[in-house]
Design a protein around this motif. Structure first.
Motif, PDB file in Angstrom:
ATOM      1  N   LEU A 235       0.095   5.763   8.375  1.00  0.00           N
ATOM      2  CA  LEU A 235       0.276   4.406   7.634  1.00  0.00           C
ATOM      3  C   LEU A 235       1.557   3.753   8.192  1.00  0.00           C
ATOM      4  CD1 LEU A 235      -0.935   5.335   4.188  1.00  0.00           C
ATOM      5  CD2 LEU A 235      -1.965   3.523   5.570  1.00  0.00           C
ATOM      6  N   ARG A 236       2.794   4.572   8.334  1.00  0.00           N
ATOM      7  CA  ARG A 236       3.872   3.954   8.795  1.00  0.00           C
ATOM      8  C   ARG A 236       3.875   3.549  10.181  1.00  0.00           C
ATOM      9  NH1 ARG A 236       7.668   3.309   5.557  1.00  0.00           N
ATOM     10  NH2 ARG A 236       7.931   4.792   3.596  1.00  0.00           N
TER      11      ARG A 236
ATOM     12  N   ARG B 297      -8.166   3.363   6.956  1.00  0.00           N
ATOM     13  CA  ARG B 297      -9.426   4.376   6.649  1.00  0.00           C
ATOM     14  C   ARG B 297      -9.100   5.554   6.938  1.00  0.00           C
ATOM     15  NH1 ARG B 297     -12.452  -0.112   9.184  1.00  0.00           N
ATOM     16  NH2 ARG B 297     -12.664   1.055  11.106  1.00  0.00           N
ATOM     17  N   GLU B 298      -8.518   5.954   8.111  1.00  0.00           N
ATOM     18  CA  GLU B 298      -8.086   7.358   8.418  1.00  0.00           C
ATOM     19  C   GLU B 298      -7.164   7.903   7.518  1.00  0.00           C
ATOM     20  OE1 GLU B 298      -6.957   7.179  12.603  1.00  0.00           O
ATOM     21  OE2 GLU B 298      -8.575   6.757  13.295  1.00  0.00           O
ATOM     22  N   ALA B 299      -6.352   7.142   6.991  1.00  0.00           N
ATOM     23  CA  ALA B 299      -5.252   7.571   6.372  1.00  0.00           C
ATOM     24  C   ALA B 299      -5.767   8.011   4.728  1.00  0.00           C
ATOM     25  CB  ALA B 299      -3.875   6.629   6.086  1.00  0.00           C
ATOM     26  N   ARG B 300      -6.551   7.151   4.512  1.00  0.00           N
ATOM     27  CA  ARG B 300      -7.539   7.305   3.139  1.00  0.00           C
ATOM     28  C   ARG B 300      -8.107   8.533   3.112  1.00  0.00           C
ATOM     29  NH1 ARG B 300      -7.603   3.393  -0.464  1.00  0.00           N
ATOM     30  NH2 ARG B 300      -7.042   1.522   1.078  1.00  0.00           N
TER      31      ARG B 300
ATOM     32  N   LEU C 187      -1.396   2.678  -0.543  1.00  0.00           N
ATOM     33  CA  LEU C 187      -1.758   4.085  -0.245  1.00  0.00           C
ATOM     34  C   LEU C 187      -0.352   4.692   0.374  1.00  0.00           C
ATOM     35  CD1 LEU C 187      -3.861   6.161   0.097  1.00  0.00           C
ATOM     36  CD2 LEU C 187      -4.482   5.253   2.382  1.00  0.00           C
ATOM     37  N   LEU C 188       0.427   3.832   1.071  1.00  0.00           N
ATOM     38  CA  LEU C 188       1.786   4.651   1.577  1.00  0.00           C
ATOM     39  C   LEU C 188       2.486   5.166   0.524  1.00  0.00           C
ATOM     40  CD1 LEU C 188       3.901   5.202   3.845  1.00  0.00           C
ATOM     41  CD2 LEU C 188       4.599   2.763   3.657  1.00  0.00           C
ATOM     42  N   PHE C 189       2.678   4.388  -0.538  1.00  0.00           N
ATOM     43  CA  PHE C 189       3.641   4.670  -1.803  1.00  0.00           C
ATOM     44  C   PHE C 189       3.021   5.856  -2.563  1.00  0.00           C
ATOM     45  CE2 PHE C 189       5.029   0.085  -1.628  1.00  0.00           C
ATOM     46  CZ  PHE C 189       5.883   0.525  -0.566  1.00  0.00           C
ATOM     47  N   ASP C 190       1.714   6.008  -2.487  1.00  0.00           N
ATOM     48  CA  ASP C 190       0.822   6.991  -3.257  1.00  0.00           C
ATOM     49  C   ASP C 190       1.286   8.406  -2.435  1.00  0.00           C
ATOM     50  OD1 ASP C 190      -0.289   5.739  -5.352  1.00  0.00           O
ATOM     51  OD2 ASP C 190      -2.247   5.612  -4.313  1.00  0.00           O
TER      52      ASP C 190
END
Length: 267
Positions: A129-130, A112-115, A166-169
């Motif tokens: 995310l990593r 959620r924080e990464a988004r 989301l990481l790949f984005d």
């Protein structure tokens, strides 16, 4: 602080040590209580989770015995705690999570924080995310449990897939298309009908100067969808294929200080 781990082998740890539950009954019991996130779970539901459709005679006493053994193991990890963490009443049992952590919950918070960070700070989203994905030590809830655990496992797995998307984005928004090609291929292989991974892989290949491979990736997914499900690829995936064929400028990598959507909306 007591820590529970379900994203891989089930474990409970504190500063006083750790415990790995080896018996399938106690693992199923603890997992069922953990995935219920501190809510009371009825005795009937726990019996179903632990023994399935064919419980033994005297199953109520058997459940109480397993609860008692599990409570003692958890109490040993928190000798300073004045209240038992595993409590019960005539209707069921509850695992109190006050002051404890669950790796699946921490993972979901990180996603959620990464988004929230991704649109303006893809680098921070990528790093978050990593770090979060390192929490996964194997399949979640892989070998035990009934409906409660299977539902939770599906939810955790979907959270992981969305975190990868989301990481790949974020990596694509940072211009790291060549860097993530291997990871994207692996994600596509593990999720062969997931169109989002195919979109991202096509874009990464195209930006890496590999137009033919990008188009072949589309054709492979098109074959799987039509042969296995009898459906066509999504309109977005078809638009990306057409954009690749005509070298649409919107597919170009972002500039040094530009944050753009990883898969552009192309006409």
């Amino acid at each position: 602080m007591l820590e529970f781990f379900v994203l891989g082998r089930l474990e409970a740890r504190s500063v006083h040590g750790g415990t790995t539950l080896r018996g399938s009954f106690q693992r199923s019991l603890l997992l069922s209580l953990l995935v219920s996130e501190g809510r009371m779970v009825s005795s009937e539901a726990l019996v179903q989770e632990v023994w399935g459709e064919d419980p033994p005679g005297g199953v109520g006493n058997a459940l109480q015995a397993h609860v008692s053994r599990l409570r003692k193991k958890l109490d040993a990890l928190e000798p300073e705690r004045t209240r038992a963490r595993l409590v019960g009443d005539p209707h069921g049992y509850q695992l109190l999570l006050d002051g404890a952590t669950l790796d699946a919950d921490a993972f979901a918070r990180s996603v959620r924080e990464a988004r929230a960070a991704a649109p303006e700070a893809p680098g921070r989203a990528r790093d978050t995310l990593r770090a979060a994905l390192l929490r996964w030590r194997g399949p979640a809830l892989a070998d035990v449990g009934g409906v409660l655990c299977r539902s939770a496992a599906a939810r955790y797995d979907e959270n992981r897939v969305q975190a990868l998307e989301l990481l790949f984005d974020s990596e694509l928004a940072l211009g790291n298309h060549a860097h993530v090609l291997g990871e994207l291929r692996e994600a596509c292989a593990e999720n062969p009908l997931r169109e989002r991974f195919c979109e991202q892989l096509m874009l990464a290949l195209y930006r890496s100067g590999r137009q033919a491979e990008a188009l072949e990736t589309y054709r492979q997914l098109w074959s799987r969808l039509t042969e296995e499900l009898g459906i066509e690829p999504s309109p977005l995936l078809r638009r990306i294929e057409r954009a690749i064929l005509r070298h649409d400028p919107q597919l170009a990598p972002p500039g040094p200080r530009t944050s753009v959507p990883s898969v552009p909306s192309v006409a």
